[in-house]
Design an enzyme around this catalytic site. Sequence first.
Site, short mmCIF file in Angstrom:
data_model
loop_
_atom_site.label_atom_id
_atom_site.label_comp_id
_atom_site.label_asym_id
_atom_site.label_seq_id
_atom_site.Cartn_x
_atom_site.Cartn_y
_atom_site.Cartn_z
NE ARG A 119 73.15 129.45 -64.65
CZ ARG A 119 72.88 129.55 -65.93
NH1 ARG A 119 72.98 130.72 -66.55
NH2 ARG A 119 72.49 128.50 -66.63
CD GLU A 159 77.52 128.51 -62.41
OE1 GLU A 159 76.69 128.14 -63.25
OE2 GLU A 159 78.36 127.76 -61.91
CG HIS A 196 78.94 117.20 -61.64
ND1 HIS A 196 79.01 118.57 -61.68
CD2 HIS A 196 77.97 116.86 -62.52
CE1 HIS A 196 78.12 119.04 -62.53
NE2 HIS A 196 77.47 118.03 -63.05
CE LYS A 213 75.81 127.22 -66.22
NZ LYS A 213 76.05 126.36 -65.03
CG HIS A 229 73.07 114.68 -64.88
ND1 HIS A 229 74.29 115.11 -64.43
CD2 HIS A 229 72.18 115.67 -64.59
CE1 HIS A 229 74.15 116.33 -63.91
NE2 HIS A 229 72.88 116.68 -63.99
CE LYS A 273 69.06 126.65 -65.63
NZ LYS A 273 69.72 125.55 -66.28
CG HIS A 275 74.50 119.41 -59.99
ND1 HIS A 275 73.27 119.62 -59.41
CD2 HIS A 275 74.25 119.05 -61.26
CE1 HIS A 275 72.33 119.41 -60.31
NE2 HIS A 275 72.89 119.06 -61.44
CG ASN A 278 76.41 124.47 -59.72
OD1 ASN A 278 75.92 124.06 -60.76
ND2 ASN A 278 77.24 125.49 -59.66
CD GLU A 285 69.37 118.74 -62.48
OE1 GLU A 285 69.30 119.77 -61.78
OE2 GLU A 285 70.45 118.20 -62.79
NE ARG A 328 82.12 138.82 -85.62
CZ ARG A 328 82.49 139.34 -86.79
NH1 ARG A 328 81.57 139.78 -87.64
NH2 ARG A 328 83.75 139.43 -87.11
N1 GLY Z 1 72.55 123.43 -64.58
C1 GLY Z 1 72.71 124.53 -63.74
C2 GLY Z 1 72.75 125.82 -64.45
O1 GLY Z 1 72.30 125.92 -65.57
O2 GLY Z 1 73.26 126.78 -63.94
#
Ligand code: GLY
Length: 343
Positions: free
Chosen positions: A217, A213, A228, A120, A243, A203, A224, A221, A162, A98
């Site tokens: 947040r 997000e 993407h 993330k 990327h 960030k 992106h 993007n 980035e 956990r």
């Molecule tokens: N890569 C964008 C974020 O972490 O929200």
Amino acid sequence: MQNLIFTNDVDSALNRLTAGSRHNMTVFIADVNTARFALGKERLIVIPDGDTGKSLATVCRVWDSLEQFGATRHSLVINMGGGMVTDLGGFAAATFKRGMRFINVPTTLLAAVDAAVGGKTGFNYNGLKNEIGAFAPASDVIISTRYFDTLPVQEMKSGFAEVIKHAMLSDRGEFMRLLEHDFDAPIDHDDLLERLRSSVQVKRDIVARDPNEQGERKALNLGHTIGHAFEALAMQRGKPVPHGYAVAWGLVTEAVLSHLILKFPSNDVHLLGNFVRDNYRDFPFTCDDYDQLLTLMRHDKKSHDGEISCTLLASIGDYHINQTLTPGDVTAALDILRDHLGL
Ligand code: GLY
């Protein structure tokens, strides 16, 4: 709030973080390329590199190794590597028993400015990137440029896109400074560490206001939605692009869209476009690809009900999330991008 440490003396930083710690053991996770940075560590889990290894099978291997070491919820994981290691190692640590504490030590520019910060974590599933995951921040992230001397220039460029994105979301002076960057010159570690400090702070501040997000947040993007689609199309053709290259092209396209829709200054579109043309030139798409790119954008995680949605700028630092684009907007911007790149 994540503790961010900017230093080129990683060992001392790690010693300080773990000294007198209540953890019963420390386990390092690295990939086959970064294991050398963790050599001599008593407990080291080495995972494959590359996106194909970012799988449930690898997560299970990490859990198995943690079990074999006898790790508990009171143990500490240290992820040393690029975004694949910090994403997957972070997920494995966040779910084992956990959840246990983990520290990220990103070894690529891309991971230092993006993946390692902001919580993330996850892995690819059923052919979909980062399909399974959780928001689970590392307690600490140690950001250092000492690993970058041996990075291929393509990797540096990829991460730098980035860094430019963060400047576009925050500070025109920093944006202009970054556009002076010369990838052929040797790395100036003190200067780059300062650039990273400003970049990652952007960030961190946005994530602190919207960790899951739900709204703001999405600004991260920028570049992106379209980036993407470039990345996915290149992948489908078996000719993947880094990327950050896709993001760089996405940033210019979205800067053009920002100009068309929100009157983002054309001078800044040109400055960015020139930098991208000079440094990220090999743009392998033509107008025959527009339909497929539009389809990919409609299926992007950030789009809803088949509508293409992205973040646009009214000026540097003035970002607007959830901007809906028509196919006509996108193809006009792609035409302008290809013109600018001279293709
Ligand atoms: N890569 C964008 C974020 O972490 O929200």
